[in-house]
Scaffold this motif. Structure first.
Motif, PDB file in Angstrom:
ATOM      1  N   PRO A   5       0.831  -1.198   0.000  1.00 17.25           N
ATOM      2  CA  PRO A   5       0.000   0.000   0.000  1.00 17.25           C
ATOM      3  C   PRO A   5       0.873   1.257   0.000  1.00 17.25           C
ATOM      4  CG  PRO A   5       0.036  -0.976   2.178  1.00 17.25           C
ATOM      5  CD  PRO A   5       0.770  -1.917   1.265  1.00 17.25           C
ATOM      6  N   LEU A   6       0.284   2.361  -0.428  1.00 11.04           N
ATOM      7  CA  LEU A   6       0.985   3.641  -0.383  1.00 11.04           C
ATOM      8  C   LEU A   6       0.646   4.314   0.943  1.00 11.04           C
ATOM      9  CD1 LEU A   6       0.358   4.994  -3.994  1.00 11.04           C
ATOM     10  CD2 LEU A   6       2.380   3.831  -3.117  1.00 11.04           C
ATOM     11  N   VAL A  11       4.268   7.122  -0.741  1.00  9.46           N
ATOM     12  CA  VAL A  11       5.457   6.282  -0.876  1.00  9.46           C
ATOM     13  C   VAL A  11       5.036   4.850  -0.541  1.00  9.46           C
ATOM     14  CG1 VAL A  11       7.789   5.848   0.007  1.00  9.46           C
ATOM     15  CG2 VAL A  11       6.955   8.194  -0.207  1.00  9.46           C
ATOM     16  N   GLU A  12       5.604   3.863  -1.257  1.00  7.70           N
ATOM     17  CA  GLU A  12       5.263   2.471  -0.963  1.00  7.70           C
ATOM     18  C   GLU A  12       5.670   2.129   0.459  1.00  7.70           C
ATOM     19  OE1 GLU A  12       6.912  -0.341  -3.684  1.00  7.70           O
ATOM     20  OE2 GLU A  12       5.485   0.144  -5.255  1.00  7.70           O
ATOM     21  N   TRP A  29       2.408  -3.275   7.544  1.00  4.59           N
ATOM     22  CA  TRP A  29       2.944  -2.300   6.599  1.00  4.59           C
ATOM     23  C   TRP A  29       3.225  -1.027   7.373  1.00  4.59           C
ATOM     24  CZ3 TRP A  29       4.172  -4.197   2.061  1.00  4.59           C
ATOM     25  CH2 TRP A  29       3.442  -5.255   1.510  1.00  4.59           C
ATOM     26  N   GLY A  30       4.367  -0.420   7.091  1.00  5.09           N
ATOM     27  CA  GLY A  30       4.698   0.807   7.807  1.00  5.09           C
ATOM     28  C   GLY A  30       5.452   1.786   6.935  1.00  5.09           C
ATOM     29  N   PHE A  31       5.539   3.022   7.438  1.00  4.90           N
ATOM     30  CA  PHE A  31       6.275   4.088   6.764  1.00  4.90           C
ATOM     31  C   PHE A  31       7.724   3.648   6.587  1.00  4.90           C
ATOM     32  CE2 PHE A  31       8.652   8.176   7.079  1.00  4.90           C
ATOM     33  CZ  PHE A  31       8.204   8.713   5.885  1.00  4.90           C
ATOM     34  N   HIS A  32       8.363   4.030   5.488  1.00  3.67           N
ATOM     35  CA  HIS A  32       9.690   3.506   5.160  1.00  3.67           C
ATOM     36  C   HIS A  32      10.783   3.924   6.154  1.00  3.67           C
ATOM     37  CE1 HIS A  32       9.855   7.425   3.133  1.00  3.67           C
ATOM     38  NE2 HIS A  32      11.171   7.308   3.173  1.00  3.67           N
ATOM     39  N   PHE A  45       2.632   6.117   8.799  1.00  7.59           N
ATOM     40  CA  PHE A  45       1.672   5.133   8.279  1.00  7.59           C
ATOM     41  C   PHE A  45       1.869   3.778   8.947  1.00  7.59           C
ATOM     42  CE2 PHE A  45       0.663   1.746   5.226  1.00  7.59           C
ATOM     43  CZ  PHE A  45      -0.666   2.029   4.989  1.00  7.59           C
ATOM     44  N   PHE A  46       0.721   3.133   9.284  1.00  8.59           N
ATOM     45  CA  PHE A  46       0.731   1.805   9.897  1.00  8.59           C
ATOM     46  C   PHE A  46      -0.534   1.082   9.431  1.00  8.59           C
ATOM     47  CE2 PHE A  46      -0.752  -1.171  13.041  1.00  8.59           C
ATOM     48  CZ  PHE A  46       0.379  -1.892  13.362  1.00  8.59           C
TER      49      PHE A  46
END
Length: 128
Positions: A5-6, A11-12, A29-32, A45-46
């Motif tokens: 997800p973005l 950002v991926e 999934w988390g922020f890069h 993002f989480f």
């Protein structure tokens, strides 16, 4: 969902795996920059990684593996057919050679018998 997800920054997201005692092996999934503990940067993002995502990824991988195995099986079948044809030709050739050998032995026996009679006849002629 095969693609990550973005995040809110477009950002991926990166797939992380927890190593804590309570949640060992859980994925999200988390922020890069999540692992770097960078404060006040990015969107934070989480999103939990769902089983559906994992299942789709596994199914896609297994389908690819099945395709590879099918191609290998087809190649092996082709090689096996070629080998079987070669064995059948060799068997036919061997059968012909066996018949020649049998015929050669039969002729050899006849010659041996003729030689014996000629030898015996010569002995008879010498004594007479």
């Amino acid at each position: 969902m095969n693609e990550p997800p973005l995040c809110k920054c477009e950002v991926e997201a990166i797939l992380y795996t927890l190593r804590t005692v309570e949640h060992y092996g859980w994925r999200f999934w988390g922020f890069h920059l999540y692992e770097r503990n960078v404060k006040d940067s990015g969107c934070g993002f989480f999103q939990w990684f769902s089983d559906k995502d994992e299942k789709e990824r596994l199914i896609k991988g297994q389908r690819m593996m099945i395709g590879d195995l099918q191609a290998a099986l087809d190649g092996t079948k082709s090689q096996l057919r070629s080998a079987l044809i070669e064995v059948m030709l060799k068997k036919k050739e061997l059968k012909g050679m066996k018949m020649e050998l049998y015929e050669g032995r039969r002729r050899m026996k006849i010659l041996c018998i003729l030689c014996f009679f000629l030898f015996a006849f010569n002995l008879y002629l010498i004594r007479v």
